[in-house]
Design a protein around this motif. Structure first.
Motif, PDB file in Angstrom:
ATOM      1  N   VAL A 215       0.963  -1.274   0.128  1.00 56.37           N
ATOM      2  CA  VAL A 215      -0.020  -0.121  -0.083  1.00 56.37           C
ATOM      3  C   VAL A 215       0.983   1.342   0.058  1.00 56.37           C
ATOM      4  N   GLN A 216       0.524   2.360  -0.293  1.00 60.54           N
ATOM      5  CA  GLN A 216       1.247   3.526  -0.467  1.00 60.54           C
ATOM      6  C   GLN A 216       0.682   4.905   0.113  1.00 60.54           C
ATOM      7  N   ALA A 217       1.723   5.874   0.464  1.00 63.45           N
ATOM      8  CA  ALA A 217       1.056   6.914   0.987  1.00 63.45           C
ATOM      9  C   ALA A 217       2.018   8.293   0.487  1.00 63.45           C
ATOM     10  N   THR A 254      -3.243   0.762  -3.210  1.00 66.00           N
ATOM     11  CA  THR A 254      -3.085  -0.771  -2.927  1.00 66.00           C
ATOM     12  C   THR A 254      -2.644  -1.459  -4.121  1.00 66.00           C
ATOM     13  N   VAL A 255      -1.842  -2.375  -4.143  1.00 67.41           N
ATOM     14  CA  VAL A 255      -1.255  -3.282  -5.196  1.00 67.41           C
ATOM     15  C   VAL A 255      -1.735  -4.586  -4.823  1.00 67.41           C
ATOM     16  N   ILE A 362      -6.083 -11.457  -2.770  1.00 66.88           N
ATOM     17  CA  ILE A 362      -5.893 -10.429  -1.957  1.00 66.88           C
ATOM     18  C   ILE A 362      -7.139  -9.372  -2.531  1.00 66.88           C
ATOM     19  N   VAL A 363      -7.768  -8.965  -1.229  1.00 65.45           N
ATOM     20  CA  VAL A 363      -8.845  -7.821  -1.401  1.00 65.45           C
ATOM     21  C   VAL A 363      -8.198  -6.739  -0.515  1.00 65.45           C
ATOM     22  N   GLU A 364      -8.289  -5.482  -0.872  1.00 65.76           N
ATOM     23  CA  GLU A 364      -7.777  -4.375  -0.178  1.00 65.76           C
ATOM     24  C   GLU A 364      -8.845  -4.263   1.044  1.00 65.76           C
TER      25      GLU A 364
END
Length: 370
Positions: A215-217, A254-255, A362-364
């Motif tokens: 995940v990113q910010a 999200t990746v 995978i589900v965010e």
């Protein structure tokens, strides 16, 4: 398994000094256990230090709401939280998110949560920096706020040390099939090492179905608008927003692909940084320059709930929080410590509820589907 020995005679290893591990260490040490904490890097150098720090109790599920409320109480007892309403919204054309909100808000209210729908005009009046012209439906959770996650976790680790815990930073842990940590035997081992947890317990012959994902910010430069927005989750755009350090913190990115927790990209992707600029334009009507951006790891499970409790006799795990780990960490850590001490059964979220090799997509975690 035989009853746990008295706390005063227990030797417990805690692997991972994030918020859950540090909290468990405090509780165990204060109860009289001989606690050794193994942290591969610096305290809060992993997921806890990179977390968004958004905390609220607005969950439709009764257990989730209870745990989140307990954590909020702890944050307030420590004077660690800045109160800030949490708004979530669906934009025009996003019928699915609007319908999910219509279903879940009444369920949250039945759990005693201080949550209500809010009209776009009322949002505009309270936070004029927010663009509200295309909002289809919005709700607000009043019992919410944000926490400096790194400072809170480091302070908790200091409390553990003050209570007698032996904190071994910069000390990677290895488990073997006898449950020893770096060759040392303990009465109980708590593995709360975030995305590293599956690898560590698998080495002890105890695999668990948990996958790490990036995940990113994005943190903007300082702007007066930081004081003019609430915490906000945009279900349509799948982004969350909050004030932070005089700037605006935007997260998700999200990746949904399994990431190797021993070798992954900690830099934010260019596409994510560009999308954050677009999102700010949509959310507040203007872009704000980037201050810095980064990536972190979240952990997913087959059903979106964490694995917390006794994986095998004397071996406890806490992982798979789907991005909601920090906000529930104080409550989870306390419950885990009570289970280790034999004061209660293992917490909910049984880590043995799935086949160890169960496969899943995978589900965010940041969705309205809760």
């Amino acid at each position: 398994m035989s009853p746990a020995p008295p706390a005063e005679s227990m030797e417990v290893a805690v692997v991972g000094c994030g918020v859950v591990g540090a909290t468990a260490a405090v509780e165990l040490a204060e109860a009289g256990a001989d606690v050794t904490v193994f942290e591969a890097g610096d305290v809060a150098s992993g997921a806890s230090g990179r977390a968004a720090g958004i905390c609220y109790d607005a969950f439709a599920d009764s257990l989730d709401a209870e745990i989140a409320a307990e954590a909020l109480e702890t944050f307030r007892e420590r004077d660690a939280i800045t109160d800030c309403p949490y708004v979530w919204l669906a934009r025009a054309g996003d019928d699915r998110s609007a319908a999910a909100m219509a279903e879940h808000v009444p369920r949250m209210q039945k759990q005693g949560r201080d949550v209500e729908f809010i009209a776009p005009a009322d949002l505009d009046a309270r936070w004029p920096a927010l663009r509200t012209d295309d909002i289809e439906r919005a709700a607000i959770a009043h019992d919410a706020g944000f926490v400096d996650t790194g400072n809170y976790t480091r302070e908790t680790a200091q409390f553990a040390v003050a209570a007698g815990a032996d904190l071994r930073a910069e000390t990677p842990a290895r488990l073997d099939e006898r449950g020893r940590v770096n060759g040392e035997a303990f009465d109980a081992v708590v593995v709360a090492a975030g995305a590293q947890t599956p690898r560590l317990v698998a080495a002890a012959g105890l695999p668990i179905p948990v996958k790490a994902y990036r995940v990113q910010a994005f943190l903007s430069a300082e702007t007066p608008l930081s004081a003019a927005v609430p915490m906000c989750y945009d279900a349509t755009g799948s982004y969350y927003l909050r004030p932070r350090g005089g700037g605006l913190f935007v997260g998700d990115g999200t990746v949904p692909e399994a990431a190797d927790p021993t070798d992954w990209n900690r830099r934010a992707d260019e596409w994510f940084v560009e999308e954050c600029a677009d999102y700010l334009q949509q959310a507040i009507g203007q872009t704000v320059p980037e201050r810095r951006s980064w990536a972190g790891l979240c952990t997913a499970t087959p059903d979106g709930d964490p694995l917390v409790g006794e994986r095998a006799p004397g071996i406890y795990v806490a992982t798979g929080f789907q991005g909601h780990g920090f906000m529930r960490g104080p409550a989870i850590g306390k419950r885990l410590a009570r289970a280790v001490l034999g004061e209660s059964a293992s917490p909910a979220f049984d880590p043995n509820r799935f086949a160890p090799d169960e496969d899943f997509d995978i589900v965010e975690g940041m969705t309205l589907e809760e």
